[in-house]
Design an enzyme around this catalytic site. Structure first.
Site, PDB file in Angstrom:
ATOM      1  N   TYR A  79       0.833  -1.205   0.000  1.00 35.82           N
ATOM      2  CA  TYR A  79       0.000   0.000   0.000  1.00 35.82           C
ATOM      3  C   TYR A  79       0.872   1.260   0.000  1.00 35.82           C
ATOM      4  O   TYR A  79       0.632   2.206  -0.746  1.00 35.82           O
ATOM      5  CB  TYR A  79      -0.953   0.016   1.200  1.00 35.82           C
ATOM      6  CG  TYR A  79      -1.803   1.252   1.196  1.00 35.82           C
ATOM      7  CD1 TYR A  79      -2.837   1.386   0.270  1.00 35.82           C
ATOM      8  CD2 TYR A  79      -1.542   2.308   2.056  1.00 35.82           C
ATOM      9  CE1 TYR A  79      -3.590   2.551   0.209  1.00 35.82           C
ATOM     10  CE2 TYR A  79      -2.291   3.474   2.006  1.00 35.82           C
ATOM     11  CZ  TYR A  79      -3.308   3.588   1.081  1.00 35.82           C
ATOM     12  OH  TYR A  79      -4.047   4.749   1.014  1.00 35.82           O
ATOM     13  N   SER A 113      -3.680  14.250   7.100  1.00 31.91           N
ATOM     14  CA  SER A 113      -4.594  13.765   6.073  1.00 31.91           C
ATOM     15  C   SER A 113      -6.008  13.594   6.618  1.00 31.91           C
ATOM     16  O   SER A 113      -6.193  13.175   7.762  1.00 31.91           O
ATOM     17  CB  SER A 113      -4.094  12.400   5.574  1.00 31.91           C
ATOM     18  OG  SER A 113      -5.118  11.730   4.874  1.00 31.91           O
ATOM     19  N   GLN A 141      -5.121  18.623   5.509  1.00 30.78           N
ATOM     20  CA  GLN A 141      -5.404  18.208   4.118  1.00 30.78           C
ATOM     21  C   GLN A 141      -6.839  17.724   4.019  1.00 30.78           C
ATOM     22  O   GLN A 141      -7.267  16.866   4.792  1.00 30.78           O
ATOM     23  CB  GLN A 141      -4.442  17.095   3.683  1.00 30.78           C
ATOM     24  CG  GLN A 141      -4.724  16.573   2.275  1.00 30.78           C
ATOM     25  CD  GLN A 141      -5.618  15.341   2.267  1.00 30.78           C
ATOM     26  OE1 GLN A 141      -5.528  14.520   3.178  1.00 30.78           O
ATOM     27  NE2 GLN A 141      -6.494  15.216   1.288  1.00 30.78           N
ATOM     28  N   TYR A 173      -9.819  15.820   2.013  1.00 31.02           N
ATOM     29  CA  TYR A 173     -10.550  15.097   0.989  1.00 31.02           C
ATOM     30  C   TYR A 173     -11.957  15.651   1.101  1.00 31.02           C
ATOM     31  O   TYR A 173     -12.634  15.442   2.111  1.00 31.02           O
ATOM     32  CB  TYR A 173     -10.486  13.586   1.221  1.00 31.02           C
ATOM     33  CG  TYR A 173      -9.185  12.962   0.749  1.00 31.02           C
ATOM     34  CD1 TYR A 173      -8.652  13.275  -0.493  1.00 31.02           C
ATOM     35  CD2 TYR A 173      -8.497  12.058   1.551  1.00 31.02           C
ATOM     36  CE1 TYR A 173      -7.460  12.710  -0.935  1.00 31.02           C
ATOM     37  CE2 TYR A 173      -7.302  11.479   1.118  1.00 31.02           C
ATOM     38  CZ  TYR A 173      -6.797  11.822  -0.129  1.00 31.02           C
ATOM     39  OH  TYR A 173      -5.627  11.256  -0.556  1.00 31.02           O
ATOM     40  N   THR A 213      -6.835  18.367  -1.667  1.00 32.91           N
ATOM     41  CA  THR A 213      -6.272  17.417  -2.636  1.00 32.91           C
ATOM     42  C   THR A 213      -7.256  17.209  -3.779  1.00 32.91           C
ATOM     43  O   THR A 213      -8.423  16.857  -3.562  1.00 32.91           O
ATOM     44  CB  THR A 213      -5.919  16.100  -1.931  1.00 32.91           C
ATOM     45  OG1 THR A 213      -4.917  16.398  -0.959  1.00 32.91           O
ATOM     46  CG2 THR A 213      -5.380  15.065  -2.916  1.00 32.91           C
ATOM     47  N   LYS A 259      -3.639  20.915  -3.956  1.00 29.74           N
ATOM     48  CA  LYS A 259      -2.604  19.873  -4.126  1.00 29.74           C
ATOM     49  C   LYS A 259      -2.983  18.953  -5.292  1.00 29.74           C
ATOM     50  O   LYS A 259      -4.121  18.466  -5.363  1.00 29.74           O
ATOM     51  CB  LYS A 259      -2.481  19.056  -2.841  1.00 29.74           C
ATOM     52  CG  LYS A 259      -1.497  17.890  -2.910  1.00 29.74           C
ATOM     53  CD  LYS A 259      -1.281  17.291  -1.529  1.00 29.74           C
ATOM     54  CE  LYS A 259      -0.286  16.156  -1.515  1.00 29.74           C
ATOM     55  NZ  LYS A 259      -0.856  14.858  -1.909  1.00 29.74           N
ATOM     56  N   HIS A 295       0.844  12.915  -6.624  1.00 33.27           N
ATOM     57  CA  HIS A 295       0.491  11.998  -5.541  1.00 33.27           C
ATOM     58  C   HIS A 295       1.516  10.852  -5.479  1.00 33.27           C
ATOM     59  O   HIS A 295       1.179   9.702  -5.186  1.00 33.27           O
ATOM     60  CB  HIS A 295      -0.918  11.432  -5.782  1.00 33.27           C
ATOM     61  CG  HIS A 295      -1.732  11.181  -4.545  1.00 33.27           C
ATOM     62  ND1 HIS A 295      -2.801  11.953  -4.168  1.00 33.27           N
ATOM     63  CD2 HIS A 295      -1.656  10.208  -3.601  1.00 33.27           C
ATOM     64  CE1 HIS A 295      -3.356  11.464  -3.069  1.00 33.27           C
ATOM     65  NE2 HIS A 295      -2.675  10.398  -2.693  1.00 33.27           N
ATOM     66  N   ARG A 309       0.742   7.766  -7.631  1.00 33.30           N
ATOM     67  CA  ARG A 309      -0.247   6.809  -7.123  1.00 33.30           C
ATOM     68  C   ARG A 309      -1.627   6.970  -7.765  1.00 33.30           C
ATOM     69  O   ARG A 309      -2.528   6.210  -7.468  1.00 33.30           O
ATOM     70  CB  ARG A 309      -0.389   6.976  -5.603  1.00 33.30           C
ATOM     71  CG  ARG A 309       0.868   6.633  -4.860  1.00 33.30           C
ATOM     72  CD  ARG A 309       0.824   7.127  -3.411  1.00 33.30           C
ATOM     73  NE  ARG A 309      -0.096   6.435  -2.552  1.00 33.30           N
ATOM     74  CZ  ARG A 309       0.151   5.273  -1.967  1.00 33.30           C
ATOM     75  NH1 ARG A 309       1.285   4.667  -2.192  1.00 33.30           N
ATOM     76  NH2 ARG A 309      -0.740   4.726  -1.164  1.00 33.30           N
ATOM     77  N   ASP A 325       5.844  18.143  -4.635  1.00 31.83           N
ATOM     78  CA  ASP A 325       6.209  16.815  -4.122  1.00 31.83           C
ATOM     79  C   ASP A 325       6.169  15.781  -5.227  1.00 31.83           C
ATOM     80  O   ASP A 325       5.800  16.079  -6.360  1.00 31.83           O
ATOM     81  CB  ASP A 325       5.360  16.382  -2.912  1.00 31.83           C
ATOM     82  CG  ASP A 325       3.949  15.896  -3.242  1.00 31.83           C
ATOM     83  OD1 ASP A 325       3.687  15.413  -4.362  1.00 31.83           O
ATOM     84  OD2 ASP A 325       3.091  15.994  -2.339  1.00 31.83           O
ATOM     85  N   GLY A 373       8.601  12.117  -5.455  1.00 33.15           N
ATOM     86  CA  GLY A 373       9.865  11.546  -5.891  1.00 33.15           C
ATOM     87  C   GLY A 373      11.105  12.067  -5.190  1.00 33.15           C
ATOM     88  O   GLY A 373      12.201  11.581  -5.468  1.00 33.15           O
ATOM     89  N   VAL A 374      10.968  13.030  -4.271  1.00 32.56           N
ATOM     90  CA  VAL A 374      12.159  13.557  -3.588  1.00 32.56           C
ATOM     91  C   VAL A 374      12.704  12.486  -2.630  1.00 32.56           C
ATOM     92  O   VAL A 374      11.958  11.951  -1.800  1.00 32.56           O
ATOM     93  CB  VAL A 374      11.803  14.836  -2.797  1.00 32.56           C
ATOM     94  CG1 VAL A 374      12.985  15.282  -1.932  1.00 32.56           C
ATOM     95  CG2 VAL A 374      11.378  15.938  -3.752  1.00 32.56           C
TER      96      VAL A 374
HETATM   97  C1  FNR Z   1      -0.190   9.469   0.221  1.00 38.14           C
HETATM   98  N1  FNR Z   1      -0.532  10.730  -0.268  1.00 38.14           N
HETATM   99  C2  FNR Z   1      -1.669  11.359   0.202  1.00 38.14           C
HETATM  100  N2  FNR Z   1      -1.977  12.617  -0.221  1.00 38.14           N
HETATM  101  C3  FNR Z   1      -3.061  13.260   0.256  1.00 38.14           C
HETATM  102  O1  FNR Z   1      -3.310  14.401  -0.141  1.00 38.14           O
HETATM  103  N3  FNR Z   1      -3.849  12.653   1.221  1.00 38.14           N
HETATM  104  C4  FNR Z   1      -3.601  11.406   1.683  1.00 38.14           C
HETATM  105  O2  FNR Z   1      -4.310  10.889   2.533  1.00 38.14           O
HETATM  106  C5  FNR Z   1      -2.491  10.720   1.151  1.00 38.14           C
HETATM  107  N4  FNR Z   1      -2.193   9.441   1.582  1.00 38.14           N
HETATM  108  C6  FNR Z   1      -1.035   8.814   1.134  1.00 38.14           C
HETATM  109  C7  FNR Z   1      -0.717   7.563   1.628  1.00 38.14           C
HETATM  110  C8  FNR Z   1       0.475   6.962   1.257  1.00 38.14           C
HETATM  111  C9  FNR Z   1       0.817   5.621   1.822  1.00 38.14           C
HETATM  112  C10 FNR Z   1       1.349   7.610   0.365  1.00 38.14           C
HETATM  113  C11 FNR Z   1       2.667   7.016  -0.039  1.00 38.14           C
HETATM  114  C12 FNR Z   1       1.015   8.859  -0.142  1.00 38.14           C
HETATM  115  C13 FNR Z   1       0.345  11.436  -1.216  1.00 38.14           C
HETATM  116  C14 FNR Z   1       1.405  12.257  -0.480  1.00 38.14           C
HETATM  117  O3  FNR Z   1       0.843  13.332   0.216  1.00 38.14           O
HETATM  118  C15 FNR Z   1       2.443  12.838  -1.451  1.00 38.14           C
HETATM  119  O4  FNR Z   1       1.798  13.551  -2.484  1.00 38.14           O
HETATM  120  C16 FNR Z   1       3.333  11.758  -2.083  1.00 38.14           C
HETATM  121  O5  FNR Z   1       3.613  10.727  -1.166  1.00 38.14           O
HETATM  122  C17 FNR Z   1       4.630  12.403  -2.547  1.00 38.14           C
HETATM  123  O6  FNR Z   1       5.432  11.493  -3.203  1.00 38.14           O
HETATM  124  P1  FNR Z   1       6.640  10.694  -2.502  1.00 38.14           P
HETATM  125  O7  FNR Z   1       7.435  11.672  -1.651  1.00 38.14           O
HETATM  126  O8  FNR Z   1       6.026   9.592  -1.702  1.00 38.14           O
HETATM  127  O9  FNR Z   1       7.392  10.191  -3.685  1.00 38.14           O
END
Ligand code: FNR
Length: 378
Positions: free
Chosen positions: A37, A119, A141, A143, A169, A251, A275, A278, A306, A308-309
């Site tokens: 996940y 979140s 954040q 939803y 988001t 976002k 994201h 994702r 954000d 990939g960093v």
């Molecule tokens: C996320 N991300 C995310 N973003 C958001 O706005 N609300 C959320 O609830 C979540 N939940 C979430 C869960 C998991 C397991 C991951 C890995 C990511 C996205 C997150 O905020 C962000 O945009 C990315 O994770 C940035 O990319 P990197 O740093 O993981 O490569």
């Protein structure tokens, strides 16, 4: 210095300092479902790979004899001073990673002085995260629920719990196609993980025929129905402005025209983000989207970044391409998996230390020194 001195003194960090090893060892610590996940991406993973590859196409061009022995990483966002341009990205369902979940990561962020973005899909309630975060800076954040009363209630709770900035988001109106989760048969939300905020919300609870404690699946489905769907469009942003008196950041912006619309809609900031790869498989790498967006709106709105960093060099490249600040996702989640609060703190501090050293060795004193001249495209 402190991190190096500890190391030279023989003290091991709570988890690896190397992002690749950190992910590999998190796979050992986490069960297969939670690991896939967190690590997973949409579809074939093309966008997640593109996010990383984009960093590799840019190279820093170090400058010599600039006397950059003292650096200043501090910056100001929405009138508040930050010690460094780093924020803890919103990540849902942290209970699948560590028992202390969001409370641990919110404490870690506060201890490093970085803003924590909670979140909506948190496994800990707004009020409990605020208590853990103490006098730290916290952003919320959203939803965005389709029901106005539920939305207003959640925003009011966040405001009164001391969350200053709203991050909306925009890229998650439905769950993405994530084969690794499907193969594992693992969708944490369907088991009620990540539902602490709606489940603790009096307005949401009042709409249910049975409480979440009595009929969890029905409550989960009701909430998922509210945060998915297509009826939240640009013309509904004024609703959020009416119910939030602080800065609002969108976002998930990837197109220059959407960045312009955010400015026209009177938003305060955007996060250029896919994201972490994702959501839309095959989407543009976030770093590739950044320069055009900065050129179009960077002087009118705060542009954050954000996706990939992983290293101090990545961080420096995003800043040089015009990001005002960077959000970090998966690496600190792996830190949480290994060692709770201490693991998150180690990951955050290591990234800051690596940025600081990268700036020192490449001749940059302050963030403003990082610009297009600092980079070559290969
Ligand atoms: C996320 N991300 C995310 N973003 C958001 O706005 N609300 C959320 O609830 C979540 N939940 C979430 C869960 C998991 C397991 C991951 C890995 C990511 C996205 C997150 O905020 C962000 O945009 C990315 O994770 C940035 O990319 P990197 O740093 O993981 O490569």
């Amino acid at each position: 210095n402190e991190i190096y001195l500890h190391g030279l003194g023989g003290a091991y960090p709570p988890c690896s300092t190397d992002a690749t090893k950190l992910e590999a060892s998190a796979q050992q610590v986490l069960g297969a479902g939670p690991f896939s996940y967190v690590a997973g991406a949409a579809g074939s993973g093309a966008t997640a790979r593109a996010n990383r590859a984009a960093f590799d196409r840019w190279r820093l061009v170090p400058r010599m004899l600039t006397g950059a022995t003292e650096r200043d990483l501090s910056t100001t966002l929405f009138g508040t001073r930050l010690p460094a341009p780093l924020l803890v990205a919103p990540v849902g369902v942290q209970s699948i990673v560590h028992a202390e979940a969001e409370s641990a990561s919110a404490r870690a962020a506060a201890s490093v002085g970085l803003p924590y973005i909670l979140s909506t899909a948190s496994s800990t309630s707004i009020e409990d995260v605020a208590a853990a975060n103490g006098d730290g800076q916290r952003w919320f954040q959203l939803y965005w629920p389709s029901d106005s009363d539920v939305c207003a209630s959640i925003l009011a709770r966040a405001k009164s719990a001391g969350f200053s900035t709203l991050v909306v988001t925009l890229d998650t109106w439905t769950l993405a196609w994530r084969p690794s989760d499907l193969d594992q048969g693992y969708l944490p939300f369907l088991h009620g993980e990540g539902m602490a905020i709606p489940f603790s919300d009096p307005v949401f609870r009042g709409m249910l025929e049975k409480t979440p404690e009595e009929d969890m699946p029905a409550a989960v489905l009701r909430w998922i129905g509210m945060v998915t769907g297509t009826d939240r469009t640009w013309d509904r942003l004024p609703f959020l402005r009416e119910h939030w008196d602080g800065p609002i950041v969108l976002k998930g912006i990837q197109h220059v025209d959407d960045a312009r619309r955010a400015v026209e809609a009177g938003m305060d900031g955007i996060v250029v983000s896919n994201h972490g790869g994702r959501q839309v498989d095959g989407a543009i790498a976030a770093l590739d989207a950044l320069p055009g967006i900065v050129a179009a709106v960077g002087d009118r709105i705060e542009v954050l970044f954000d996706s990939g960093v992983r290293t101090g060099a990545d961080f420096a490249k995003a800043l040089a391409l015009g990001a005002k600040a960077v959000l970090l996702g998966r690496p600190w989640v792996y830190g949480l998996a290994h060692a709770g609060e201490a693991g998150v703190r180690h990951v955050l501090r290591s990234l800051l230390a690596e940025l600081d050293l990268t700036m020192a060795l490449s001749g940059h004193h302050v963030l403003a020194d990082l610009g297009p001249d600092s980079l070559a495209h290969t």
